[in-house]
Motif scaffolding. Structure first.
Motif, mmCIF file in Angstrom:
data_model
loop_
_atom_site.group_PDB
_atom_site.id
_atom_site.type_symbol
_atom_site.label_atom_id
_atom_site.label_comp_id
_atom_site.label_asym_id
_atom_site.label_seq_id
_atom_site.Cartn_x
_atom_site.Cartn_y
_atom_site.Cartn_z
ATOM 1 N N LYS A 29 0.813 -1.156 0.103
ATOM 2 C CA LYS A 29 0.219 0.159 -0.120
ATOM 3 C C LYS A 29 1.014 1.318 -0.036
ATOM 4 O O LYS A 29 1.830 1.194 0.680
ATOM 5 N N TRP A 30 0.236 2.182 -0.782
ATOM 6 C CA TRP A 30 1.181 3.510 -0.834
ATOM 7 C C TRP A 30 0.222 4.713 -0.510
ATOM 8 O O TRP A 30 -0.944 4.808 -0.899
ATOM 9 N N LEU A 31 1.010 5.749 0.056
ATOM 10 C CA LEU A 31 0.129 7.147 0.140
ATOM 11 C C LEU A 31 0.195 7.890 -1.281
ATOM 12 O O LEU A 31 1.632 7.948 -1.530
ATOM 13 N N VAL A 32 -0.660 8.192 -1.814
ATOM 14 C CA VAL A 32 -0.671 9.009 -3.004
ATOM 15 C C VAL A 32 -0.528 10.485 -3.050
ATOM 16 O O VAL A 32 -1.469 10.975 -2.169
ATOM 17 N N GLY B 162 1.582 -1.923 6.010
ATOM 18 C CA GLY B 162 1.955 -2.557 7.581
ATOM 19 C C GLY B 162 1.590 -1.213 8.563
ATOM 20 O O GLY B 162 2.047 -1.602 9.828
ATOM 21 N N GLU B 163 1.459 0.159 8.166
ATOM 22 C CA GLU B 163 1.644 1.245 9.030
ATOM 23 C C GLU B 163 0.210 1.185 9.539
ATOM 24 O O GLU B 163 -0.646 1.703 9.124
ATOM 25 N N SER B 164 0.032 1.082 10.949
ATOM 26 C CA SER B 164 -1.253 0.842 11.504
ATOM 27 C C SER B 164 -2.004 2.318 11.482
ATOM 28 O O SER B 164 -3.460 2.038 11.489
ATOM 29 N N GLY C 30 -6.492 -7.828 17.443
ATOM 30 C CA GLY C 30 -5.576 -8.236 16.447
ATOM 31 C C GLY C 30 -5.511 -6.959 15.580
ATOM 32 O O GLY C 30 -4.603 -7.116 14.552
ATOM 33 N N ALA C 31 -5.562 -5.857 15.934
ATOM 34 C CA ALA C 31 -5.468 -4.514 15.368
ATOM 35 C C ALA C 31 -4.174 -4.350 14.907
ATOM 36 O O ALA C 31 -3.793 -3.831 13.860
ATOM 37 N N ASP C 32 -3.191 -4.393 15.940
ATOM 38 C CA ASP C 32 -1.801 -4.152 15.894
ATOM 39 C C ASP C 32 -0.966 -5.203 14.783
ATOM 40 O O ASP C 32 -0.167 -4.929 14.226
ATOM 41 N N LYS C 33 -1.355 -6.438 15.050
ATOM 42 C CA LYS C 33 -0.893 -7.548 14.014
ATOM 43 C C LYS C 33 -1.468 -7.306 12.638
ATOM 44 O O LYS C 33 -0.628 -7.684 11.711
ATOM 45 N N TYR C 34 -2.631 -7.058 12.530
ATOM 46 C CA TYR C 34 -3.353 -6.914 10.938
ATOM 47 C C TYR C 34 -3.570 -5.831 10.899
ATOM 48 O O TYR C 34 -4.660 -5.077 11.226
#
Length: 473
Positions: free
Chosen positions: A293-296, A443-445, A466-470
């Motif tokens: 995933k990328w920030l545009v 992966g940046e929460s 599971g928020a931090d893991k996923y």
């Protein structure tokens, strides 16, 4: 709702989930629209919940204001389309996929390819004039639709186990072989809606790329007497059949890259279906394709190319258990909507999560709104689904009202599935040139929908464990 992805190397991919948020820059004022769980461990997993009087035969508890494991799914009917260009391996893959799921205890129905049946009756396109060709394609679509309905009805009649229906091509495929004018006329003649055929009729689309693209030595006309395409023509047909499904919420591209044989390709297919249906495949299938995933930062809207666009609403539901997360999604295009309930269970001992998804009825929307987690805001965004090269992308454009943690920024995120590791640039020419990327956020929460939707002053005693893991929901 995740973007469709290109299945990675020799073996398949990780589960595809609803797409993550996106970067900055709102598009100009011009319109954004354009020319789209049953396993050995299933007893440990929660299934999606359903309100009373749901149209399918599910066991439910009385409607409450929270979601609980007791509201369990008794069975599921899962419909997948195998599509692709000539010599992509659909027929063989259908048999292998059916055997795999039958070994898990599922009932499997395999819907034959309608075109092969009709063309096997000595119909020859070279002998048809324009009007005859139109009539053939229209009748093919009508026949395919009815044959599928027959299998769907049989699947719905099964009461004691999960059912997988594997369709050899689906009802959008005839549009790849018809002019836009003829396709539009066919839909009118048959009283079909394109949105229904593409977005709500099937649970998943798996596009098997022709062997003519990346596995030329395996390309052959010998196993199908009705096939006459050369390599160049086969690649063109592959691109056309792929494009007509752009916009389906769960589309996976099974290519020939990093495969030493056809078994590797079949493993890719089985893995993506396992991921979508919530089956834990363990060591049986390698997982080397990940979501990135990328920030545009900016978008060249004038040169964006072909895409399908949808309006998306997400909101989270209250849950009785901190290791269970439920999310509801409404996905709308041209006034028509589909509704999906996603349930995710987090396993603390292994650190992984499993997702299950089910379509629900329009009339159930208000029921789920009443079960909403009030500690989180609803998420609203526009989603563009598009192909660039051989990769499938989703681009999410967050819209008003913006999520609490967006700090007033109209975020835009780009995502895809790839075997290229996080932090490594995609191959030259793979990243869409009409996008300016600010940074990778895989992966940046803080960029997950779960984080962005949080009201800072509102508490929820059952925050998802599971928020931090996923992080990439």
């Amino acid at each position: 709702m995740p973007p469709a992805r290109t299945a990675g190397p020799a073996q398949p991919v990780q589960p595809m989930v609803a797409s993550p948020p996106t970067g900055s820059m709102i598009p100009p004022t011009q319109s954004l629209s354009s020319a789209t769980a049953a396993s050995a461990s299933s007893s440990r997993r929660p299934s999606p919940i359903y309100p009373q009087n749901h149209h399918r035969k599910y066991r439910t508890s009385p409607v409450k204001t929270t979601c609980s494991r007791s509201m369990s799914l008794e069975r599921k009917v899962y419909k997948i389309v195998l599509t692709g260009g000539p010599c992509g391996g659909k027929t063989t893959a259908q048999v292998r996929l059916a055997t795999f799921f039958e070994n898990l205890g599922w009932k499997v129905f395999t819907v034959p390819e309608t075109a092969t049946i009709l063309l096997g009756g000595r119909v020859k396109f070279s002998e048809l004039d324009a009007q005859q060709s139109y009539i053939f394609q229209r009748d093919l679509l009508a026949t395919m639709h009815q044959i599928e309905n027959t299998f769907f009805n049989q699947a719905s009649a099964i009461k004691d186990r999960n059912v997988l229906v594997i369709c050899d091509r689906g009802c959008m495929d005839p549009s790849a072989y018809s002019s836009p004018e003829d396709w539009s006329q066919m839909l009118k003649d048959l009283h079909y809606e394109e949105f229904d055929l593409r977005c709500s009729r099937y649970d998943q689309i798996a596009h098997l790329v022709t062997a003519a693209d990346g596995a030329e030595k395996y390309y052959t006309l010998a196993n199908n007497a009705t096939r006459s395409e050369g390599i160049g023509h086969a690649m063109e047909l592959d691109k056309r059949t792929r494009s007509v499904w752009i916009g389906h919420p769960y589309m996976d591209i099974i290519d020939n890259k990093n495969t030493s044989n056809f078994d590797d390709k079949v493993n890719k297919l089985i893995q993506v279906v396992c991921d979508r249906t919530g089956i834990r495949s363990g060591d049986r299938l390698a997982k080397d394709s990940k979501k990135r995933k990328w920030l545009v930062e900016a978008v060249d809207w004038a040169n964006f190319g072909k895409f399908e666009e949808f309006e998306i609403e997400h909101f989270y539901l209250l849950s009785d258990e901190s290791n269970i997360q439920h999310r509801f999604r409404r996905r709308t295009q041209k006034g028509r909507s589909t509704f999906t309930l996603t349930s995710r269970e987090y396993f603390k001992e292994s650190g992984d999560s499993i997702e299950t998804r089910m379509n629900v009825l329009t009339r159930d929307y208000n029921t789920y709104v009443n079960m909403k987690d009030k500690s989180r805001a609803s998420i609203f965004k526009k989603r563009r689904c598009f192909m660039y090269g051989n990769m499938y992308f989703n681009m999410d454009i967050y819209s008003d009202p913006l999520p609490p943690q967006a700090n007033g920024n109209h975020l835009i995120f780009l995502e895809t599935y790839t075997t290229v590791p996080k932090g490594t640039p995609l191959p030259d020419g793979a990243m869409p040139p009409f996008l300016t990327i600010q940074k990778e956020i895989t992966g940046e929460s803080q960029y997950s929908m779960y984080s962005l939707s949080k009201y800072t002053k509102t508490a929820n005693k059952n925050e998802f464990a599971g928020a931090d893991k996923y992080k990439d929901d």
